[in-house]
Design a protein around this motif. Structure first.
Motif, PDB file in Angstrom:
ATOM      1  N   UNK A 155      50.035  61.920  24.825  1.00 49.19           N
ATOM      2  CA  UNK A 155      50.189  60.967  23.642  1.00 49.19           C
ATOM      3  C   UNK A 155      48.995  59.966  23.890  1.00 49.19           C
ATOM      4  N   UNK A 156      47.898  60.687  23.402  1.00 52.34           N
ATOM      5  CA  UNK A 156      46.320  59.678  23.813  1.00 52.34           C
ATOM      6  C   UNK A 156      45.996  59.248  22.460  1.00 52.34           C
ATOM      7  N   UNK A 157      45.274  58.003  22.007  1.00 45.64           N
ATOM      8  CA  UNK A 157      44.363  57.613  21.212  1.00 45.64           C
ATOM      9  C   UNK A 157      43.295  56.619  21.818  1.00 45.64           C
ATOM     10  N   UNK A 158      42.055  56.098  20.571  1.00 46.98           N
ATOM     11  CA  UNK A 158      41.076  55.796  21.230  1.00 46.98           C
ATOM     12  C   UNK A 158      40.662  55.587  19.771  1.00 46.98           C
ATOM     13  N   UNK A 159      39.414  55.380  20.197  1.00 44.17           N
ATOM     14  CA  UNK A 159      37.899  55.335  19.271  1.00 44.17           C
ATOM     15  C   UNK A 159      38.127  56.751  17.878  1.00 44.17           C
ATOM     16  N   UNK A 160      38.111  56.516  16.773  1.00 46.35           N
ATOM     17  CA  UNK A 160      38.063  58.463  15.962  1.00 46.35           C
ATOM     18  C   UNK A 160      36.722  58.213  15.598  1.00 46.35           C
ATOM     19  N   UNK A 161      36.550  60.043  15.107  1.00 48.56           N
ATOM     20  CA  UNK A 161      35.317  60.190  15.119  1.00 48.56           C
ATOM     21  C   UNK A 161      35.079  59.315  13.934  1.00 48.56           C
ATOM     22  N   UNK A 162      36.336  59.082  12.585  1.00 51.37           N
ATOM     23  CA  UNK A 162      35.366  58.719  11.970  1.00 51.37           C
ATOM     24  C   UNK A 162      35.440  57.248  11.599  1.00 51.37           C
ATOM     25  N   UNK A 163      35.817  56.240  12.842  1.00 52.50           N
ATOM     26  CA  UNK A 163      35.070  55.592  13.187  1.00 52.50           C
ATOM     27  C   UNK A 163      34.026  55.177  14.066  1.00 52.50           C
ATOM     28  N   UNK A 187      47.009  65.802  23.270  1.00 48.22           N
ATOM     29  CA  UNK A 187      47.571  64.820  22.328  1.00 48.22           C
ATOM     30  C   UNK A 187      47.189  63.768  21.168  1.00 48.22           C
ATOM     31  N   UNK A 188      45.946  64.292  20.663  1.00 48.41           N
ATOM     32  CA  UNK A 188      45.443  62.468  19.904  1.00 48.41           C
ATOM     33  C   UNK A 188      46.387  62.482  18.274  1.00 48.41           C
ATOM     34  N   UNK A 189      46.523  61.063  18.632  1.00 46.26           N
ATOM     35  CA  UNK A 189      46.514  60.756  17.181  1.00 46.26           C
ATOM     36  C   UNK A 189      45.930  59.233  17.054  1.00 46.26           C
ATOM     37  N   UNK A 190      45.825  58.648  15.814  1.00 47.12           N
ATOM     38  CA  UNK A 190      45.331  57.590  14.922  1.00 47.12           C
ATOM     39  C   UNK A 190      45.832  56.906  13.452  1.00 47.12           C
ATOM     40  N   UNK A 191      45.419  55.912  13.776  1.00 49.65           N
ATOM     41  CA  UNK A 191      46.020  55.032  12.311  1.00 49.65           C
ATOM     42  C   UNK A 191      44.696  55.503  11.349  1.00 49.65           C
ATOM     43  N   UNK A 192      44.789  54.182  10.604  1.00 54.13           N
ATOM     44  CA  UNK A 192      43.629  53.906   9.457  1.00 54.13           C
ATOM     45  C   UNK A 192      42.385  53.494  10.537  1.00 54.13           C
ATOM     46  N   UNK A 195      42.852  49.482  11.961  1.00 53.94           N
ATOM     47  CA  UNK A 195      44.049  49.402  11.678  1.00 53.94           C
ATOM     48  C   UNK A 195      44.946  49.425  14.003  1.00 53.94           C
ATOM     49  N   UNK A 196      44.911  48.942  14.232  1.00 55.13           N
ATOM     50  CA  UNK A 196      45.864  48.830  15.424  1.00 55.13           C
ATOM     51  C   UNK A 196      46.972  49.985  15.658  1.00 55.13           C
ATOM     52  N   UNK A 197      46.348  50.774  16.519  1.00 55.21           N
ATOM     53  CA  UNK A 197      47.457  51.525  17.536  1.00 55.21           C
ATOM     54  C   UNK A 197      47.270  52.342  18.141  1.00 55.21           C
ATOM     55  N   UNK A 198      48.728  52.344  19.195  1.00 54.27           N
ATOM     56  CA  UNK A 198      48.442  52.119  20.636  1.00 54.27           C
ATOM     57  C   UNK A 198      49.172  53.422  20.534  1.00 54.27           C
ATOM     58  N   UNK A 199      49.082  54.339  22.169  1.00 54.08           N
ATOM     59  CA  UNK A 199      49.859  55.089  22.470  1.00 54.08           C
ATOM     60  C   UNK A 199      50.476  54.885  23.574  1.00 54.08           C
ATOM     61  N   UNK A 206      47.072  53.183  25.584  1.00 56.95           N
ATOM     62  CA  UNK A 206      45.775  53.714  25.456  1.00 56.95           C
ATOM     63  C   UNK A 206      45.558  53.056  23.725  1.00 56.95           C
ATOM     64  N   UNK A 207      44.930  53.166  23.313  1.00 53.55           N
ATOM     65  CA  UNK A 207      44.347  52.003  22.513  1.00 53.55           C
ATOM     66  C   UNK A 207      43.085  52.584  21.302  1.00 53.55           C
ATOM     67  N   UNK A 208      43.147  52.732  19.430  1.00 51.57           N
ATOM     68  CA  UNK A 208      42.482  53.209  19.450  1.00 51.57           C
ATOM     69  C   UNK A 208      41.054  51.981  19.248  1.00 51.57           C
ATOM     70  N   UNK A 209      41.133  50.839  18.849  1.00 52.73           N
ATOM     71  CA  UNK A 209      39.930  50.124  18.545  1.00 52.73           C
ATOM     72  C   UNK A 209      39.599  48.566  18.816  1.00 52.73           C
ATOM     73  N   UNK A 210      39.725  48.136  18.806  1.00 54.94           N
ATOM     74  CA  UNK A 210      39.493  46.173  18.783  1.00 54.94           C
ATOM     75  C   UNK A 210      41.171  46.075  17.964  1.00 54.94           C
ATOM     76  N   UNK A 211      41.285  46.291  17.394  1.00 56.73           N
ATOM     77  CA  UNK A 211      42.115  45.421  17.200  1.00 56.73           C
ATOM     78  C   UNK A 211      43.968  46.290  17.589  1.00 56.73           C
ATOM     79  N   UNK A 212      43.440  46.733  18.298  1.00 61.64           N
ATOM     80  CA  UNK A 212      44.755  47.576  19.359  1.00 61.64           C
ATOM     81  C   UNK A 212      44.883  47.121  20.466  1.00 61.64           C
ATOM     82  N   UNK A 213      43.427  46.049  20.805  1.00 63.00           N
ATOM     83  CA  UNK A 213      43.464  45.397  22.119  1.00 63.00           C
ATOM     84  C   UNK A 213      44.660  44.851  22.547  1.00 63.00           C
ATOM     85  N   UNK A 214      45.459  43.490  21.951  1.00 63.41           N
ATOM     86  CA  UNK A 214      46.480  42.967  21.899  1.00 63.41           C
ATOM     87  C   UNK A 214      47.719  44.054  22.192  1.00 63.41           C
TER      88      UNK A 214
END
Length: 226
Positions: A155-163, A187-192, A195-199, A206-214
């Motif tokens: 299960x992983x996430x990271x900067x989304x194509x939409x972002x 197995x990639x997943x993302x939030x909007x 928005x903060x999202x980690x796996x 892994x974290x999706x975006x800057x908001x996921x850092x903390x």
């Protein structure tokens, strides 16, 4: 707890003529989470010294409590300016590994043999590895003990194509983080968007975006505390 943070040394945004580097929030938020938890922090980058800061991440609309704290923290600024050369660090000396993002890692750390071997050494030794936003791109060529991509079936996430599309850099970056993780069997997943999202899957966070850092930093600390 001794945590190694690895930052990019790459400062050119492809052929766009723009500057890039690491994203300030993705460094500052984990840095203070770790520091406030009593961890010893060591910073490294491929070239050592001052890593390049993505200027967009220092803009007024990108500021957070952590970035404002960093702006008023000369000691932290000195630490950042004196990163160790990545090839001179040894996985045995640290308990965990953290990669802040920014677009820079897509060019250097994703292809860096030293970084790839370092991640593999941490995982093999049962030590956690975390990467946020574009930094999951550093996993592109990392293999597990079975010789398959490390992210395969995880299960992983990271900067989304939409972002990436939202910041209009889809055609500039060398590869898309979401696409790479999926291509490697993750197995990639993302939030909007934004928005903060980690796996977390085993030792890999892994974290999706800057908001996921903390949140990514907190998850790493939880693993270290057992």
């Amino acid at each position: 707890m001794k945590i190694l943070m690895v930052l990019t040394s790459h400062d050119q945004l492809g052929n766009s003529g723009q500057k890039t580097g690491f994203w300030l929030e993705e460094f500052a938020a984990p840095y203070y989470r770790f520091l406030d938890a009593g961890a010893t922090l060591i910073l490294a980058s491929p070239k050592g010294g001052q890593p390049p800061l993505d200027p967009k991440s220092d803009a007024a609309d990108a500021q957070t409590d952590a970035t404002r704290r960093f702006a008023e923290d000369p000691a932290a600024q000195r630490v950042l300016a004196q990163t160790r050369i990545l090839a001179e660090v040894n996985a045995r000396d640290y308990d965990a590994l953290f990669y802040p993002g920014g677009h820079g890692p897509l060019w250097d750390l994703a292809e860096d043999a030293v970084s790839i071997a370092l991640i593999e050494a941490f995982i093999a030794a049962g030590k956690p590895v975390a990467a946020v936003c574009h930094a999951p791109g550093v996993l592109r060529h990392v293999k597990g003990a079975d010789g398959h991509p490390l992210v395969q079936a995880k299960r992983v996430t990271g900067f989304a194509n939409s972002e990436e599309a939202a910041v209009q850099l889809t055609e500039v970056v060398p590869f898309l983080v979401e696409g790479m993780l999926k291509a490697n069997g993750g197995h990639y997943s993302k939030a909007a968007d934004w928005q903060a999202h980690i796996e977390q899957d085993g030792l890999l966070i892994t974290g999706q975006n800057p908001a996921s850092s903390a949140a990514a930093a907190d998850a790493l600390l939880d693993l270290l505390r057992g």
